[in-house]
Design a protein around this motif. Structure first.
Motif, PDB file in Angstrom:
ATOM      1  N   ALA A  73       0.840  -1.197   0.000  1.00 38.18           N
ATOM      2  CA  ALA A  73       0.000   0.000   0.000  1.00 38.18           C
ATOM      3  C   ALA A  73       0.879   1.252   0.000  1.00 38.18           C
ATOM      4  N   PRO A  74       0.396   2.347  -0.602  1.00 34.40           N
ATOM      5  CA  PRO A  74       1.194   3.576  -0.612  1.00 34.40           C
ATOM      6  C   PRO A  74       1.261   4.206   0.775  1.00 34.40           C
ATOM      7  N   HIS A  75       2.466   4.548   1.195  1.00 44.45           N
ATOM      8  CA  HIS A  75       2.696   5.175   2.493  1.00 44.45           C
ATOM      9  C   HIS A  75       3.704   6.311   2.334  1.00 44.45           C
ATOM     10  N   LEU A  76       3.545   7.328   3.164  1.00 42.74           N
ATOM     11  CA  LEU A  76       4.581   8.352   3.299  1.00 42.74           C
ATOM     12  C   LEU A  76       5.616   7.864   4.296  1.00 42.74           C
ATOM     13  N   HIS A  77       6.894   8.009   3.923  1.00 41.69           N
ATOM     14  CA  HIS A  77       8.001   7.632   4.802  1.00 41.69           C
ATOM     15  C   HIS A  77       9.088   8.695   4.731  1.00 41.69           C
ATOM     16  N   ARG A  78       9.959   8.695   5.721  1.00 40.45           N
ATOM     17  CA  ARG A  78      11.134   9.548   5.674  1.00 40.45           C
ATOM     18  C   ARG A  78      12.091   9.019   4.601  1.00 40.45           C
ATOM     19  N   ARG A  79      12.499   9.905   3.714  1.00 35.99           N
ATOM     20  CA  ARG A  79      13.351   9.488   2.590  1.00 35.99           C
ATOM     21  C   ARG A  79      14.631   8.815   3.068  1.00 35.99           C
ATOM     22  N   ALA A  80      15.234   9.340   4.107  1.00 37.78           N
ATOM     23  CA  ALA A  80      16.518   8.811   4.570  1.00 37.78           C
ATOM     24  C   ALA A  80      16.403   7.383   5.066  1.00 37.78           C
ATOM     25  N   GLU A  81      15.214   6.938   5.432  1.00 40.86           N
ATOM     26  CA  GLU A  81      15.028   5.610   6.002  1.00 40.86           C
ATOM     27  C   GLU A  81      14.608   4.552   4.974  1.00 40.86           C
ATOM     28  N   LEU A  82      14.455   4.946   3.721  1.00 42.76           N
ATOM     29  CA  LEU A  82      13.895   4.019   2.735  1.00 42.76           C
ATOM     30  C   LEU A  82      14.765   2.787   2.457  1.00 42.76           C
ATOM     31  N   PRO A  83      16.089   2.898   2.344  1.00 37.12           N
ATOM     32  CA  PRO A  83      16.864   1.664   2.127  1.00 37.12           C
ATOM     33  C   PRO A  83      16.680   0.660   3.257  1.00 37.12           C
ATOM     34  N   GLY A  84      16.697   1.129   4.504  1.00 36.87           N
ATOM     35  CA  GLY A  84      16.467   0.223   5.622  1.00 36.87           C
ATOM     36  C   GLY A  84      15.064  -0.335   5.624  1.00 36.87           C
ATOM     37  N   LEU A  85      14.086   0.485   5.245  1.00 36.61           N
ATOM     38  CA  LEU A  85      12.700   0.014   5.182  1.00 36.61           C
ATOM     39  C   LEU A  85      12.547  -1.085   4.137  1.00 36.61           C
ATOM     40  N   ALA A  86      13.202  -0.926   2.986  1.00 36.62           N
ATOM     41  CA  ALA A  86      13.109  -1.943   1.934  1.00 36.62           C
ATOM     42  C   ALA A  86      13.561  -3.303   2.446  1.00 36.62           C
ATOM     43  N   ALA A  87      14.614  -3.320   3.258  1.00 38.97           N
ATOM     44  CA  ALA A  87      15.091  -4.580   3.830  1.00 38.97           C
ATOM     45  C   ALA A  87      14.148  -5.090   4.907  1.00 38.97           C
ATOM     46  N   ALA A  88      13.542  -4.180   5.672  1.00 37.53           N
ATOM     47  CA  ALA A  88      12.680  -4.595   6.774  1.00 37.53           C
ATOM     48  C   ALA A  88      11.374  -5.212   6.293  1.00 37.53           C
ATOM     49  N   ILE A  89      10.884  -4.796   5.118  1.00 37.72           N
ATOM     50  CA  ILE A  89       9.637  -5.375   4.603  1.00 37.72           C
ATOM     51  C   ILE A  89       9.883  -6.463   3.555  1.00 37.72           C
ATOM     52  N   TRP A  90      11.153  -6.758   3.286  1.00 37.48           N
ATOM     53  CA  TRP A  90      11.499  -7.841   2.353  1.00 37.48           C
ATOM     54  C   TRP A  90      11.062  -9.167   2.974  1.00 37.48           C
ATOM     55  N   PRO A  91      10.533 -10.108   2.180  1.00 37.19           N
ATOM     56  CA  PRO A  91      10.107 -11.389   2.757  1.00 37.19           C
ATOM     57  C   PRO A  91      11.220 -12.061   3.549  1.00 37.19           C
TER      58      PRO A  91
END
Length: 369
Positions: A73-91
């Motif tokens: 789903a589309p969410h607003l996030h802090r740009r600086a945290e996106l690489p870490g977020l991508a790993a955190a929501i990876w299966p």
């Protein structure tokens, strides 16, 4: 996990969540709000800005990006945290990846993590400049294994699974820009590439417990788009157990005092559909009556929630009513008429909504309870 814990009331839990989510309006910029630790869902488009305005941050913040994240789903996030977020929501593993994909591509789902990696790599190759979402879908579909696509008779073409498309977008370094009904996808500058493996999922679980706790593993898993069994392997340590209406739930031990001391904050808020306060998976706790749940969470077109003194007391909708004007209609739940003090605060909150939407005039109507 502890074997037993103290009983806490439903009212304490809701008061704790409202305080943790800063619905008291602390006067902070959007990107500094606590709810950005999980992101703010933007469905329908524009609702995330209303959620931030409900917390006292009505203006845009250039430190934020709109991306597909939790559950695609589309969410607003802090740009600086996106690489870490991508790993955190990876299966978390192949089995988890397979469970995250619907039955439409059963053979493709069996590819597990390879399916997500193929889609992420395709995004990275295709989206090198802003592109219309439909153009990206066609190009990505052409690049992934055929079993990750399906036949679309109306289009006479094969499309990548929508669930995979949106769940792999962030890993592929893609952000969203929406204007009206048109969605454009663009590359995130300096993107490091798809994650090698899941990492930081436990930190996301802790953020959920801090903002929407106390909660059970199934609640956290539902929000993240995984399963309780997959999440069990990364479930955080150092949690305290409590019981809410006889149900076991967990919270960080250092948040117990905040939970025990929580008191409902007086006042009115008009929360948009998808607001963080409405994202808990324990809906029976938030809105106990089934008839009220049906009014708030619909199959299509959810209204917003009228929050009065920490309780969801009704729903609301807004529509454009002429140039620069907005019409807000509030519907209290049956048997919950609004006293004069609340009615006046509804008018004030409608003005907050109007300002966040760029309207210069607002008209408010309250339907009979």
């Amino acid at each position: 996990m502890a074997t037993s814990g103290p009983e806490v009331s439903r009212e304490q839990v809701l008061a704790y969540r409202a305080a943790a989510q800063e619905l008291h309006r602390p006067g902070r910029a959007a990107a500094d709000l606590a709810v950005l630790d999980l992101g703010v869902q933007d469905t329908p488009y524009g609702s995330a800005q209303l959620a931030l305005a409900a917390r006292g941050a009505p203006t845009a913040d250039d430190r934020l990006e709109l991306v597909w994240s939790m559950r695609g789903a589309p969410h607003l996030h802090r740009r600086a945290e996106l690489p870490g977020l991508a790993a955190a929501i990876w299966p978390l593993d192949d089995a988890d990846a397979t469970r995250r994909l619907p039955g439409r591509i059963r053979e493709g789902a069996r590819l597990g993590l390879a399916a997500f990696r193929a889609a992420a790599d395709a995004f990275a190759a295709v989206v090198t400049a802003p592109m219309a979402k439909g153009d990206v879908s066609r190009a990505v579909s052409d690049r992934v294994p055929a079993e990750l696509t399906y036949d679309c008779e109306p289009c006479r073409a094969r499309h990548i699974s929508g669930a995979l498309f949106q769940q792999a977008g962030l890993a592929g370094g893609v952000r969203l820009a929406v204007s009206g009904r048109a969605a454009t996808l663009a590359p995130l500058p300096g993107w490091p590439g798809p994650p090698e493996r899941a990492a930081g999922t436990d930190a996301l679980a802790l953020a959920y417990l801090r903002l929407l706790g106390p909660a059970a593993p199934a609640d956290v898993a539902g929000f993240l788009g995984t399963s309780a069994s997959a999440l069990r392997g990364v479930w955080p340590d150092g949690l305290a157990e409590v019981r809410v209406a006889g149900r076991r739930a967990w919270l960080r031990a250092d948040r117990l005092d905040a939970l025990r001391d929580a008191r409902p904050a007086p006042g009115v808020r008009l929360l948009p559909p998808g607001d963080p306060f409405l994202q808990g998976r324990d809906r029976d706790l938030l809105v106990p009556e089934k008839a009220h749940q049906k009014q708030l969470w619909r199959i299509l077109g959810n209204p917003g929630a009228l929050l009065v003194d920490g309780e969801v007391a009704g729903v609301w909708r807004a529509r454009v009513a002429g140039r620069g004007a907005l019409e807000v209609t509030v519907t209290p739940f049956e048997g919950h008429p609004l006293p004069g003090r609340v009615r006046r605060e509804v008018d004030a909150e409608a003005a907050v909504v109007a300002a966040a939407r760029g309207a210069t005039d607002v008209r408010v109507s309250v339907e009979p309870a």
